[in-house]
Write an enzyme that holds these catalytic residues in place. Structure first.
Site, mmCIF file in Angstrom:
data_model
loop_
_atom_site.group_PDB
_atom_site.id
_atom_site.type_symbol
_atom_site.label_atom_id
_atom_site.label_comp_id
_atom_site.label_asym_id
_atom_site.label_seq_id
_atom_site.Cartn_x
_atom_site.Cartn_y
_atom_site.Cartn_z
ATOM 1 N N SER A 171 31.377 34.536 -21.797
ATOM 2 C CA SER A 171 30.407 35.000 -22.796
ATOM 3 C C SER A 171 29.216 34.065 -22.979
ATOM 4 O O SER A 171 28.145 34.500 -23.382
ATOM 5 C CB SER A 171 31.108 35.215 -24.139
ATOM 6 O OG SER A 171 31.841 34.070 -24.496
ATOM 7 N N ASN B 116 37.598 29.623 -16.287
ATOM 8 C CA ASN B 116 36.580 28.754 -16.897
ATOM 9 C C ASN B 116 36.807 28.489 -18.381
ATOM 10 O O ASN B 116 36.392 27.449 -18.893
ATOM 11 C CB ASN B 116 35.207 29.412 -16.684
ATOM 12 C CG ASN B 116 34.138 28.829 -17.585
ATOM 13 O OD1 ASN B 116 33.633 27.737 -17.331
ATOM 14 N ND2 ASN B 116 33.812 29.534 -18.668
ATOM 15 N N LYS C 267 42.436 18.515 -18.379
ATOM 16 C CA LYS C 267 41.561 18.651 -17.207
ATOM 17 C C LYS C 267 42.131 17.932 -15.982
ATOM 18 O O LYS C 267 41.865 18.346 -14.847
ATOM 19 C CB LYS C 267 40.154 18.153 -17.547
ATOM 20 C CG LYS C 267 39.441 19.037 -18.588
ATOM 21 C CD LYS C 267 39.309 20.474 -18.109
ATOM 22 C CE LYS C 267 38.547 21.353 -19.072
ATOM 23 N NZ LYS C 267 38.445 22.752 -18.618
ATOM 24 N N TYR D 206 42.084 16.653 -24.153
ATOM 25 C CA TYR D 206 41.146 17.309 -23.226
ATOM 26 C C TYR D 206 41.253 16.670 -21.841
ATOM 27 O O TYR D 206 41.358 17.376 -20.821
ATOM 28 C CB TYR D 206 39.721 17.174 -23.774
ATOM 29 C CG TYR D 206 38.671 17.871 -22.951
ATOM 30 C CD1 TYR D 206 38.494 19.251 -23.043
ATOM 31 C CD2 TYR D 206 37.839 17.161 -22.082
ATOM 32 C CE1 TYR D 206 37.515 19.900 -22.285
ATOM 33 C CE2 TYR D 206 36.867 17.798 -21.328
ATOM 34 C CZ TYR D 206 36.704 19.176 -21.435
ATOM 35 O OH TYR D 206 35.735 19.811 -20.688
ATOM 36 N N VAL E 178 43.102 33.665 -23.472
ATOM 37 C CA VAL E 178 43.764 33.192 -22.247
ATOM 38 C C VAL E 178 45.104 32.505 -22.531
ATOM 39 O O VAL E 178 45.940 32.397 -21.642
ATOM 40 C CB VAL E 178 42.865 32.239 -21.414
ATOM 41 C CG1 VAL E 178 41.630 32.952 -20.908
ATOM 42 C CG2 VAL E 178 42.510 30.968 -22.184
ATOM 43 N N ILE F 291 27.352 18.852 -19.414
ATOM 44 C CA ILE F 291 26.507 20.037 -19.180
ATOM 45 C C ILE F 291 26.035 20.557 -20.537
ATOM 46 O O ILE F 291 26.810 20.592 -21.508
ATOM 47 C CB ILE F 291 27.316 21.144 -18.446
ATOM 48 C CG1 ILE F 291 27.945 20.615 -17.144
ATOM 49 C CG2 ILE F 291 26.429 22.364 -18.182
ATOM 50 C CD1 ILE F 291 26.989 20.185 -16.060
ATOM 51 N N GLY G 147 36.108 33.138 -20.327
ATOM 52 C CA GLY G 147 35.090 32.416 -21.089
ATOM 53 C C GLY G 147 33.703 32.672 -20.513
ATOM 54 O O GLY G 147 32.876 31.766 -20.431
#
Ligand code: NAP
Length: 252
Positions: free
Chosen positions: A17, A93, A162, A158, A67, A191, A15
């Site tokens: 990009s 990532n 994580k 999610y 992935v 972020i 990831g």
């Protein structure tokens, strides 16, 4: 200028990009690493990251790969090996976040999130670890989130993925440290990247107001932590999750 830890090292950033991954690629290129910039769909973004890395460091290539797909990852790793040599460092990532309340959360959404965010870590790590074991050297950083440490009713899958990253990091780090492979994780708070585009403005405002530093973080602030965990400055750290969140995780 090249740093000794990263000179002649090849790094794969999944990831890479855009967003945090792009910032990691750039940070590691600046440190002197050759960078494999993985992307899934956004080829043009990956090409832009490669351009930025080449302006800052020795060599970079873009490598397509999903992935969550074992065959795709195997082909990607083979391509990196043929273009850049063995992979010394890995930043797991790549990830997705879907803003879904429990009423709308389906099994399909759960599987998609777990497949990319957690199973993807297993697939990529397993595709890379044999070459690290063979050379008795490896550094791996996994991308978690403070969502893995806190309640997230609008992202249950999610948050579970994580939290899984943190558990994966601890166990894999103990399993691999005898081969001089150090595995650690980073848990960022909010972020500023495209991943939060779907989060409602009032939710973002609430998170910022509940953050002691009263702001959203920037991708390069996570990249600096990734750089630290890959470098010898963190040489006595194994299986740890470093939190970078402006203090949000301290509060209820
Ligand atoms: P982003 O800007 O949306 O970037 C996501 C990256 O993951 C893109 O490069 C994307 O590739 C790649 N990707 C998605 N699915 C993939 C797949 N199946 N295979 C390979 N690559 C895939 O998100 P970001 O904010 O930078 O997030 C990066 C990581 O940080 C994620 O793991 C995320 O959970 C974590 N994180 C983010 C935040 C935040 O607030 N932003 C906070 C904590 C943790 P394409 O460009 O080709 O689509």
């Amino acid at each position: 200028m090249s740093e000794p830890d990263f000179e002649n090292r090849t790094v794969l950033v999944t990831g890479g990009s855009r967003g945090i991954g792009r910032a990691c690629c750039l940070r590691l290129a600046k440190a002197g690493a050759c960078v494999a910039v993985n992307y899934h769909r956004q080829e043009a973004d990956a090409a832009e990251t490669v351009r930025m890395c080449e302006a800052a460091g020795p060599k970079a290539i873009a490598v397509q790969g999903d992935v969550a797909d074992e065959a795709s990852v195997a082909a990607m790793v083979a391509r990196i090996n043929s273009k850049l040599g063995p992979i010394d460092m890995l930043v797991n990532n790549a990830g997705i976040f879907e803003y879904v309340m429990h009423e709308e959360a389906t099994l399909e959404h759960w599987r998609r999130t777990i497949n990319i965010n957690l199973t993807g870590l297993f697939i990529v790590t397993w595709a890379v670890k044999s070459q690290m074991i063979a050379r008795n050297f490896g550094r791996i950083v996994n991308m978690s989130s403070i969502s893995g440490l806190r309640s997230r009713p609008y992202g249950i899958a999610y948050a579970a993925s994580k939290a899984g990253v943190i558990g994966f990091t601890k166990s894999v780090s103990e399993a691999l440290i005898s081969h001089n492979i150090r595995v650690n994780a980073v848990a960022p708070g909010l972020i500023e990247t495209e991943i939060i585009d779907d989060v409602d403005a009032p939710v973002l405002e609430r998170i910022v107001s509940e953050t002691p530093m009263k702001r959203i973080g920037q991708p390069d602030e996570v990249a600096d932590v990734v750089h630290f965990l890959l470098s010898e400055a963190s040489r006595f750290m194994v299986g740890q999750t470093l939190v970078a969140c402006g203090g949000r995780v301290m509060l209820p």
